[in-house]
Scaffold this motif. Sequence first.
Motif, PDB file in Angstrom:
ATOM      1  N   ILE A 142       0.821  -1.220   0.000  1.00  0.00           N
ATOM      2  CA  ILE A 142       0.000   0.000   0.000  1.00  0.00           C
ATOM      3  C   ILE A 142       0.853   1.267   0.000  1.00  0.00           C
ATOM      4  O   ILE A 142       0.325   2.364  -0.084  1.00  0.00           O
ATOM      5  N   ASN A 171       3.726   4.129  -1.278  1.00  0.00           N
ATOM      6  CA  ASN A 171       3.965   4.800  -2.563  1.00  0.00           C
ATOM      7  C   ASN A 171       5.359   4.449  -3.062  1.00  0.00           C
ATOM      8  O   ASN A 171       6.169   3.916  -2.320  1.00  0.00           O
ATOM      9  N   ASN A 210      18.189   3.405  -0.821  1.00  0.00           N
ATOM     10  CA  ASN A 210      18.512   4.519   0.071  1.00  0.00           C
ATOM     11  C   ASN A 210      17.274   5.219   0.565  1.00  0.00           C
ATOM     12  O   ASN A 210      17.159   5.606   1.716  1.00  0.00           O
ATOM     13  N   ARG A 211      16.403   5.414  -0.350  1.00  0.00           N
ATOM     14  CA  ARG A 211      15.163   6.103  -0.062  1.00  0.00           C
ATOM     15  C   ARG A 211      14.411   5.403   1.070  1.00  0.00           C
ATOM     16  O   ARG A 211      13.866   6.048   1.968  1.00  0.00           O
ATOM     17  N   VAL A 223      16.244   5.931   4.462  1.00  0.00           N
ATOM     18  CA  VAL A 223      15.971   7.257   5.009  1.00  0.00           C
ATOM     19  C   VAL A 223      14.529   7.351   5.506  1.00  0.00           C
ATOM     20  O   VAL A 223      14.264   7.756   6.635  1.00  0.00           O
ATOM     21  N   ARG A 272      28.221   5.787 -11.756  1.00  0.00           N
ATOM     22  CA  ARG A 272      28.788   6.324 -10.515  1.00  0.00           C
ATOM     23  C   ARG A 272      28.780   5.258  -9.450  1.00  0.00           C
ATOM     24  O   ARG A 272      29.667   5.161  -8.634  1.00  0.00           O
ATOM     25  N   ILE A 273      27.680   4.486  -9.437  1.00  0.00           N
ATOM     26  CA  ILE A 273      27.594   3.434  -8.428  1.00  0.00           C
ATOM     27  C   ILE A 273      26.742   2.277  -8.932  1.00  0.00           C
ATOM     28  O   ILE A 273      25.782   2.476  -9.680  1.00  0.00           O
ATOM     29  N   GLU A 313      20.269  -2.945  -6.390  1.00  0.00           N
ATOM     30  CA  GLU A 313      19.539  -2.398  -7.543  1.00  0.00           C
ATOM     31  C   GLU A 313      19.930  -3.133  -8.807  1.00  0.00           C
ATOM     32  O   GLU A 313      21.101  -3.237  -9.145  1.00  0.00           O
ATOM     33  N   THR A 346      20.744  12.663   4.145  1.00  0.00           N
ATOM     34  CA  THR A 346      21.183  11.673   3.155  1.00  0.00           C
ATOM     35  C   THR A 346      20.336  11.851   1.904  1.00  0.00           C
ATOM     36  O   THR A 346      19.105  11.816   1.970  1.00  0.00           O
ATOM     37  N   CYS A 347      20.988  12.033   0.767  1.00  0.00           N
ATOM     38  CA  CYS A 347      20.246  12.238  -0.478  1.00  0.00           C
ATOM     39  C   CYS A 347      19.633  10.911  -0.933  1.00  0.00           C
ATOM     40  O   CYS A 347      20.274   9.865  -0.867  1.00  0.00           O
ATOM     41  N   ILE A 348      18.387  10.964  -1.392  1.00  0.00           N
ATOM     42  CA  ILE A 348      17.714   9.740  -1.843  1.00  0.00           C
ATOM     43  C   ILE A 348      17.486   9.757  -3.350  1.00  0.00           C
ATOM     44  O   ILE A 348      16.835   8.884  -3.901  1.00  0.00           O
ATOM     45  N   CYS A 405      19.529   9.255  -5.838  1.00  0.00           N
ATOM     46  CA  CYS A 405      20.187   8.206  -6.611  1.00  0.00           C
ATOM     47  C   CYS A 405      20.895   7.261  -5.633  1.00  0.00           C
ATOM     48  O   CYS A 405      21.045   7.595  -4.463  1.00  0.00           O
ATOM     49  N   PRO A 406      21.354   6.083  -6.094  1.00  0.00           N
ATOM     50  CA  PRO A 406      21.891   5.098  -5.159  1.00  0.00           C
ATOM     51  C   PRO A 406      23.215   5.477  -4.482  1.00  0.00           C
ATOM     52  O   PRO A 406      23.615   4.824  -3.528  1.00  0.00           O
ATOM     53  N   VAL A 407      23.884   6.540  -4.922  1.00  0.00           N
ATOM     54  CA  VAL A 407      25.129   6.944  -4.272  1.00  0.00           C
ATOM     55  C   VAL A 407      24.864   7.294  -2.805  1.00  0.00           C
ATOM     56  O   VAL A 407      25.620   6.922  -1.912  1.00  0.00           O
ATOM     57  N   GLY A 408      23.734   7.998  -2.562  1.00  0.00           N
ATOM     58  CA  GLY A 408      23.345   8.311  -1.192  1.00  0.00           C
ATOM     59  C   GLY A 408      24.307   9.246  -0.489  1.00  0.00           C
ATOM     60  O   GLY A 408      24.741   8.995   0.635  1.00  0.00           O
ATOM     61  N   CYS A 409      24.663  10.363  -1.113  1.00  0.00           N
ATOM     62  CA  CYS A 409      25.579  11.334  -0.510  1.00  0.00           C
ATOM     63  C   CYS A 409      25.036  11.814   0.825  1.00  0.00           C
ATOM     64  O   CYS A 409      23.848  12.077   0.976  1.00  0.00           O
ATOM     65  N   GLY A 466      27.046  15.218  -4.263  1.00  0.00           N
ATOM     66  CA  GLY A 466      27.768  14.717  -5.432  1.00  0.00           C
ATOM     67  C   GLY A 466      27.331  15.416  -6.706  1.00  0.00           C
ATOM     68  O   GLY A 466      28.057  15.416  -7.705  1.00  0.00           O
ATOM     69  N   TYR A 480      17.353  18.799  -3.007  1.00  0.00           N
ATOM     70  CA  TYR A 480      16.741  17.896  -2.031  1.00  0.00           C
ATOM     71  C   TYR A 480      17.123  18.318  -0.614  1.00  0.00           C
ATOM     72  O   TYR A 480      16.280  18.393   0.282  1.00  0.00           O
ATOM     73  N   ARG A 513       6.530  14.173   3.507  1.00  0.00           N
ATOM     74  CA  ARG A 513       6.324  12.750   3.198  1.00  0.00           C
ATOM     75  C   ARG A 513       4.878  12.483   2.788  1.00  0.00           C
ATOM     76  O   ARG A 513       3.956  13.064   3.377  1.00  0.00           O
ATOM     77  N   ILE A 514       4.719  11.545   1.855  1.00  0.00           N
ATOM     78  CA  ILE A 514       3.388  10.996   1.607  1.00  0.00           C
ATOM     79  C   ILE A 514       3.156   9.955   2.701  1.00  0.00           C
ATOM     80  O   ILE A 514       4.071   9.209   3.052  1.00  0.00           O
ATOM     81  N   THR A 559       0.958   6.633   3.878  1.00  0.00           N
ATOM     82  CA  THR A 559       0.024   5.605   3.409  1.00  0.00           C
ATOM     83  C   THR A 559      -0.384   4.747   4.601  1.00  0.00           C
ATOM     84  O   THR A 559       0.391   4.558   5.530  1.00  0.00           O
ATOM     85  N   LYS A 618       6.712  16.149   7.642  1.00  0.00           N
ATOM     86  CA  LYS A 618       7.080  14.937   8.360  1.00  0.00           C
ATOM     87  C   LYS A 618       6.637  14.971   9.819  1.00  0.00           C
ATOM     88  O   LYS A 618       6.216  13.967  10.370  1.00  0.00           O
TER      89      LYS A 618
END
Lengths: 419, 116
Positions: A47, A49, A194-195, A198, A385-386, A391, B5-7, B9-13, B31, B38, B48-49, B51, B72
Amino acid sequence: MTRADLLIIGAGPAGLAAAIAARQAGVKDLLVLEREEASGGILRQCIHNGFGLHRFKEELTGPEYAQRDIDLAADLGIRIQTNAMALSVTRDKVVSFVSRQEGPRQIECGAIILCTGCRERSRGAIGTPGTRCAGVFSAGTAQKFVNLHGFMPGSQVVILGSGDIGLIMARRMTLQGARVLACVEIMPYSSGLNRNIVQCLNDYDIPLYLSHTVTDIRGTSRLNGITISRVDENRRPVPGTEIDFSCDTLLLSVGLIPENELALGAGLNLSAATGGVLVDDRFETEIDGVFSAGNALHVHDLADDVSEEAARAGRAAADYLLRGGQKRQMLSVMDGRGVLGAVPQKIAVPAEEDVRVRFRVDRVYENAYVCAHAQGAVFPRRKHRILTPGEMAQAVLPKQPLSLAEGDIVISIEGEKER
Amino acid sequence: MTVVTCIACPVGCRMGVETADGAVTAVSGHGCKRGVEYARQEAVCPMRIVTAVVRVRGGMPLSVRTASPIPKKDIFACMSAIEGIVVNKPVTMGQILIEDVCGSGVAVIATKAMNE
Ligand SMILES: Cc1cc2nc3c(=O)[nH]c(=O)nc-3n(C[C@H](O)[C@H](O)[C@H](O)COP(=O)(O)OP(=O)(O)OC[C@H]3O[C@@H](n4cnc5c(N)ncnc54)[C@H](O)[C@@H]3O)c2cc1C
Ligand code: SF4
């Protein structure tokens, strides 16, 4: 015995996308079997997003993503029979299934697409120690309880495994009033996005223990505590690093296994690297006219990728039915350095179009190139880059150099700096 | 300094964000450009959404979400509001169930349909 030109088994995002694409490519007599009471597959219980960003350029929840395909399938008049479970598939494409409405049935098919998804690795499969008390669930089972049945499996929770399902459930249980004490990961990195780290752990101050695993599970009838320990480079627990938690619930998010009982019954071989069947660039298996797509073929992170791949399988099945099978010369795709489970395993030459090969990397790579090599052909390499095991990565092999290739195509990771 | 922490891309700076009087004055450790954008939002007002599921009279739970991200800090208030309602069937996908959840100006909507 009845007949169908095309039978699709499973009505998750893979089955739905395959059915839609096949119908749009001209297949009229088409049936989808789904063992659950509704279509949508695993997305019905997802459920949260995070679906559809690539395909629809908007952020949808699982049920919303599934509904788009369910609606489109309905508009196209595609027949989906729910509460109908396929029991066996034979080499000559006879499918036995049992449905609540009609009991056991047999159906003779012109072509079949296997879209049966995957199941979760269980406690037995990873061999956790300790007593066999209640309170240990797979994360997906807990997700089903909470999201579909509105029932909480416990209130003090530890999660083993930091894949996306574990992370999503850490947040879900927290929002629903449980206390999530820890998320424990045996590897030195998380396999989740990562998302999700976090937004599912950090947002709620849930600690992530990397390079740790569960070394004891206690409780007589119900779980009342667990112990975790740090592991060394060989993933063996280090004595003296134990941490105890008192908890009533342990959720396991320790990997997914493609569901291939039907394929095995039909005599198809499974790849040790993916757990799925072996396919060519049209997603056709070793049996002519039998195709496979989605998580049954290899475990995907994104439903968007599943839909794209399954639509190709649907178009290929339509082509097989309308034009008949063609004998094509095949090259093998091999896993080179750093590459695990490249799909498809075979590519026909001369190529009809660019071919996308999907795979996972064996560890984290920074500033590395995804390369493809074959005798006679030079493929463009692409810098990343990574690249992380969490993934799915890909190599796109353009039609032109592909047509010049002779012999095996080897996919590899090169020129990296190790993290 | 806030660490973000940046989300994207997968680098996650992991980026450091300096603020003064609620405004961002400097971002470091990114990076690429995407991270800066962000980090600015995340350091000042993370969104945040949300759910969840709501109870349905005489039916299985119904999945819902906020129509757009909310601050948030309001997530738990939003959850309480969602737990406080019981909806009647039928429900259509996208139907508004709460007009304005905890003063955020954002609606809570159904993410699936439910027939009678
Ligand atoms: C917890 C979780 C979170 C996820 N989060 C995201 C996310 O945020 N974003 C994203 O893009 N992706 C996400 N995914 C991935 C995505 O949901 C899957 O990749 C996708 O659902 C796979 O589709 P599928 O059709 O192959 O399999 P499934 O969705 O599993 O569908 C398979 C269907 O086949 C049916 N079936 C199986 N065997 C039979 C049989 N013998 N007879 C009849 N029917 C049968 C099953 O009942 C099921 O309906 C997530 C997955 C999980 C599990
Ligand atoms: S700042 Fe750029 S490179 Fe770093 S994680 Fe964000 S998007 Fe990726």
